[in-house]
Design an enzyme around this catalytic site. Structure first.
Site, PDB file in Angstrom:
ATOM      1  N   CYS A 125      52.242  47.223  40.921  1.00 48.60           N
ATOM      2  CA  CYS A 125      51.658  48.532  41.452  1.00 48.60           C
ATOM      3  C   CYS A 125      52.301  48.970  42.837  1.00 48.60           C
ATOM      4  O   CYS A 125      52.489  50.016  43.006  1.00 48.60           O
ATOM      5  CB  CYS A 125      50.293  48.054  41.837  1.00 48.60           C
ATOM      6  SG  CYS A 125      49.308  47.700  40.364  1.00 48.60           S
ATOM      7  N   ARG A 131      58.408  31.268  51.887  1.00 43.92           N
ATOM      8  CA  ARG A 131      56.979  31.456  51.703  1.00 43.92           C
ATOM      9  C   ARG A 131      56.302  30.645  53.160  1.00 43.92           C
ATOM     10  O   ARG A 131      55.068  30.566  53.433  1.00 43.92           O
ATOM     11  CB  ARG A 131      56.210  31.054  50.865  1.00 43.92           C
ATOM     12  CG  ARG A 131      56.565  31.671  49.749  1.00 43.92           C
ATOM     13  CD  ARG A 131      55.826  33.073  49.537  1.00 43.92           C
ATOM     14  NE  ARG A 131      55.992  33.903  48.158  1.00 43.92           N
ATOM     15  CZ  ARG A 131      55.624  34.828  47.831  1.00 43.92           C
ATOM     16  NH1 ARG A 131      54.878  35.336  48.882  1.00 43.92           N
ATOM     17  NH2 ARG A 131      55.721  35.542  46.784  1.00 43.92           N
ATOM     18  N   LEU A 164      46.540  55.495  45.567  1.00 42.52           N
ATOM     19  CA  LEU A 164      48.023  55.389  46.096  1.00 42.52           C
ATOM     20  C   LEU A 164      47.981  55.002  47.634  1.00 42.52           C
ATOM     21  O   LEU A 164      49.010  54.380  47.982  1.00 42.52           O
ATOM     22  CB  LEU A 164      48.715  56.874  45.983  1.00 42.52           C
ATOM     23  CG  LEU A 164      48.738  57.472  44.287  1.00 42.52           C
ATOM     24  CD1 LEU A 164      49.419  58.583  44.447  1.00 42.52           C
ATOM     25  CD2 LEU A 164      49.378  56.242  43.425  1.00 42.52           C
ATOM     26  N   ARG A 196      55.576  40.751  37.138  1.00 38.65           N
ATOM     27  CA  ARG A 196      56.105  42.021  37.057  1.00 38.65           C
ATOM     28  C   ARG A 196      56.630  42.397  38.583  1.00 38.65           C
ATOM     29  O   ARG A 196      55.827  41.993  39.419  1.00 38.65           O
ATOM     30  CB  ARG A 196      55.149  43.211  36.821  1.00 38.65           C
ATOM     31  CG  ARG A 196      54.974  43.225  35.095  1.00 38.65           C
ATOM     32  CD  ARG A 196      53.820  44.089  34.787  1.00 38.65           C
ATOM     33  NE  ARG A 196      52.623  43.594  35.126  1.00 38.65           N
ATOM     34  CZ  ARG A 196      51.428  44.302  34.932  1.00 38.65           C
ATOM     35  NH1 ARG A 196      51.449  45.440  34.352  1.00 38.65           N
ATOM     36  NH2 ARG A 196      50.211  43.798  35.393  1.00 38.65           N
ATOM     37  N   GLU A 205      45.512  41.040  42.070  1.00 36.46           N
ATOM     38  CA  GLU A 205      45.780  39.869  41.212  1.00 36.46           C
ATOM     39  C   GLU A 205      45.665  38.689  41.952  1.00 36.46           C
ATOM     40  O   GLU A 205      46.057  38.442  43.030  1.00 36.46           O
ATOM     41  CB  GLU A 205      47.070  39.957  40.393  1.00 36.46           C
ATOM     42  CG  GLU A 205      46.887  40.994  39.345  1.00 36.46           C
ATOM     43  CD  GLU A 205      48.193  41.287  38.488  1.00 36.46           C
ATOM     44  OE1 GLU A 205      49.034  40.519  38.340  1.00 36.46           O
ATOM     45  OE2 GLU A 205      48.467  42.231  38.116  1.00 36.46           O
ATOM     46  N   GLU A 218      41.074  51.046  40.504  1.00 35.65           N
ATOM     47  CA  GLU A 218      40.611  50.030  40.691  1.00 35.65           C
ATOM     48  C   GLU A 218      41.578  49.150  41.902  1.00 35.65           C
ATOM     49  O   GLU A 218      42.664  49.551  42.071  1.00 35.65           O
ATOM     50  CB  GLU A 218      40.908  49.043  39.519  1.00 35.65           C
ATOM     51  CG  GLU A 218      40.512  47.585  39.615  1.00 35.65           C
ATOM     52  CD  GLU A 218      38.905  47.534  40.145  1.00 35.65           C
ATOM     53  OE1 GLU A 218      38.183  47.948  39.380  1.00 35.65           O
ATOM     54  OE2 GLU A 218      39.019  46.905  41.134  1.00 35.65           O
TER      55      GLU A 218
END
Ligand SMILES: NC(=O)c1ccc[n+]([C@@H]2O[C@H](COP(=O)([O-])OP(=O)(O)OC[C@H]3O[C@@H](n4cnc5c(N)ncnc54)[C@H](O)[C@@H]3O)[C@@H](O)[C@H]2O)c1
Length: 465
Positions: free
Chosen positions: A279, A441, A224, A349, A172, A168
């Protein structure tokens, strides 16, 4: 091969939930069930109040309104769901191993292995098993061996399996639009019939030219590699942000100029406090582990550096903050704006905010934290440390302006849009002087801040140091 009618997805997380919602929406003839061992997560997916869904993604609740309890269900009955399904997606967590061989480097595959064992025990007839989780290269081999193992598959029933890799690529925050309009759908396998059966699902809404067939190992490695490339771009621009600060250059201008080169492209060139999410780090570390396993140490070192720069970026921001606050944070209040690893998600996370906040707490600061979607329970869990004193040195605020009361500084950690339009004139009277804005940011307007006499440190902005 009989047509696919029922599909099951094991793992009702950030990938399983949204992915199955989009499949159910586009394939009304399919019965889709998402199962999980986590009862509270399933309860939240079934909550009639869509504000209580376990995952926040723009557009997700609208799709659920259409398909939930029609052709999409959420359940904890894993065994039953496996039994009745023709195709099973494995979409469970694959975090980095914490202990033992490969700790801190390769993925902990216990959840994937447990799924394979459950499927082997409960499946009926021919079942297509699809790796949706991101997995180390060659995991499909492990899954095949478990599924075909006579010690598990010990009944007389004629059960057979095909294993496919279908990583996938959603991000997010934009999961639904990524799923609805993917850049590509990758199907890796060695059973053309099974690969076509999976293609039949996607072709309902994805143009055929975007559906790619490869062998299993290319598919596993491509996922990956894609994440490693994306993370490397962030580490590249972040490394340059530090050069900007010492030379007087501006990282926004550098990103724009570099990104306008059509060979490079403008996406993923925004400097910030470091990449987060579950990830990137994990997938690069898997690539590093794989390279070392095959003796490719130079390759491993190359990718490892992407992770090192990311940690360094967080540490250097923390050091900049402490230095500007006179080297002392004891008894100082600091406002933290944003805790999610990026905007439009409630996921924390590997969020850079966690490491930076923990360092500030170690310095003795009190933190007033605001986030648009992350709840207090998650923040408490992320900041709790075994060694910390009993006194909780942070508070979570619902109103964005209340974080500023008596604060010596504010750190903009996540690029939520409401932080871009703060009324600094309203903030000024309630803060301590001298007051500092640390913008990791690049979302505040330096002119507005400076005109009010507020001190500003902006990441990568060499004009304002
Ligand atoms: N989050 C992302 O943005 C993203 C994007 C692409 C790929 N991925 C990959 O997808 C996979 C899933 O990621 P996620 O973010 O959805 O994880 P997650 O932690 O949000 O969800 C995983 C779910 O699997 C459940 N689970 C674990 N073992 C189970 C079992 N044996 N039976 C039933 N349920 C079980 C857990 O309870 C959990 O709810 C990972 O491999 C990840 O690397 C994630």
């Amino acid at each position: 091969m009989k047509p696919i009618k029922k599909i099951c997805c094991i793992g009702a997380g950030y990938v399983g939930g949204p992915t199955m919602a989009v499949i159910a929406k586009n394939c009304p003839n399919l019965e889709v069930e998402v199962v999980d061992i986590n009862e509270s997560r399933i309860k939240a997916w079934n909550d009639t109040n869509l504000d209580n869904l376990p995952v926040f993604e723009p557009g997700l609740s609208e799709i659920l309104k259409d398909v939930r309890n029609k052709n999409l269900t959420f359940s904890t009955n894993v065994e039953y769901s496996i039994k009745k399904s023709d195709m099973i997606f494995i979409s469970v967590n694959t975090p980095i191993k914490k202990k033992g061989m490969g700790a801190g480097q390769t993925s902990d595959l216990r959840w994937v292995e447990s799924c394979a064992r459950q499927i082997s025990q409960s499946a009926k007839g021919h079942t297509i098993v699809v790796e949706k989780s991101t997995l180390p290269v060659k995991t499909a081999q492990t899954i095949k061996e478990i599924l075909d193992s006579p010690s598990i598959n010990n009944s007389n029933e004629d059960r057979t399996f095909s294993v496919l890799s279908n990583p996938e690529f959603l991000a997010e925050g934009t999961a639904i639009s990524d799923l609805v309009n993917p850049d590509r759908v990758l199907i890796g396998g060695d059973d053309l019939e099974a690969m076509n059966a999976l293609k039949e699902i996607y072709i309902k809404w994805v143009p055929e030219s975007k559906i790619i067939f490869t062998n299993l190992w290319s598919s596993e490695l491509s996922k990956l590699s894609a994440n490693a490339f994306l993370a490397q771009r962030i580490s590249s621009i972040n490394s340059l942000s530090a050069i900007c600060e010492v030379t007087g250059a501006e990282i926004g201008d550098v990103s724009d100029a570099v990104g306008m080169d059509s060979r490079i492209g403008s996406k993923f060139l925004k400097a910030g406090p470091g990449f987060g999410g579950s990830c990137f780090k994990k997938d690069i570390l898997n690539l590093v582990y794989l390279s070392r396993f095959y003796g490719l140490n130079e390759v491993a070192d190359f990718w490892q550096e992407t992770v090192e720069i990311n940690s360094w970026q967080k540490t250097r921001i923390y050091k900049e903050i402490v230095a500007r606050l006179f080297g002392n944070l004891a008894d100082k209040k600091i406002a933290i704006l944003g805790f999610a690893f990026k905007e439009n998600t409630n996921d924390t996370r590997e969020s850079p905010a966690i490491d930076i906040c923990k360092n500030l707490l170690d310095e003795g600061a009190f933190l007033n934290i605001h986030d648009c979607k992350v709840n207090e329970e998650t923040i408490d869990k992320d900041l709790c440390r075994k060694k910390s004193s009993n006194r909780k040195m942070w508070a979570c605020k619902k109103d964005v302006y209340s974080v500023f009361e008596d604060a010596h500084a504010v750190i903009l950690m996540t690029e939520w849009s409401i932080y871009k339009t703060l009324d600094w004139e309203k903030i000024l009277p309630v803060v301590k002087q001298p007051f500092w804005v640390f913008d990791t940011r690049l979302i505040v307007n330096p002119k507005v801040i400076k005109n009010l006499g507020i001190n500003l440190w902006q990441l990568g902005n060499g004009m304002n140091q």
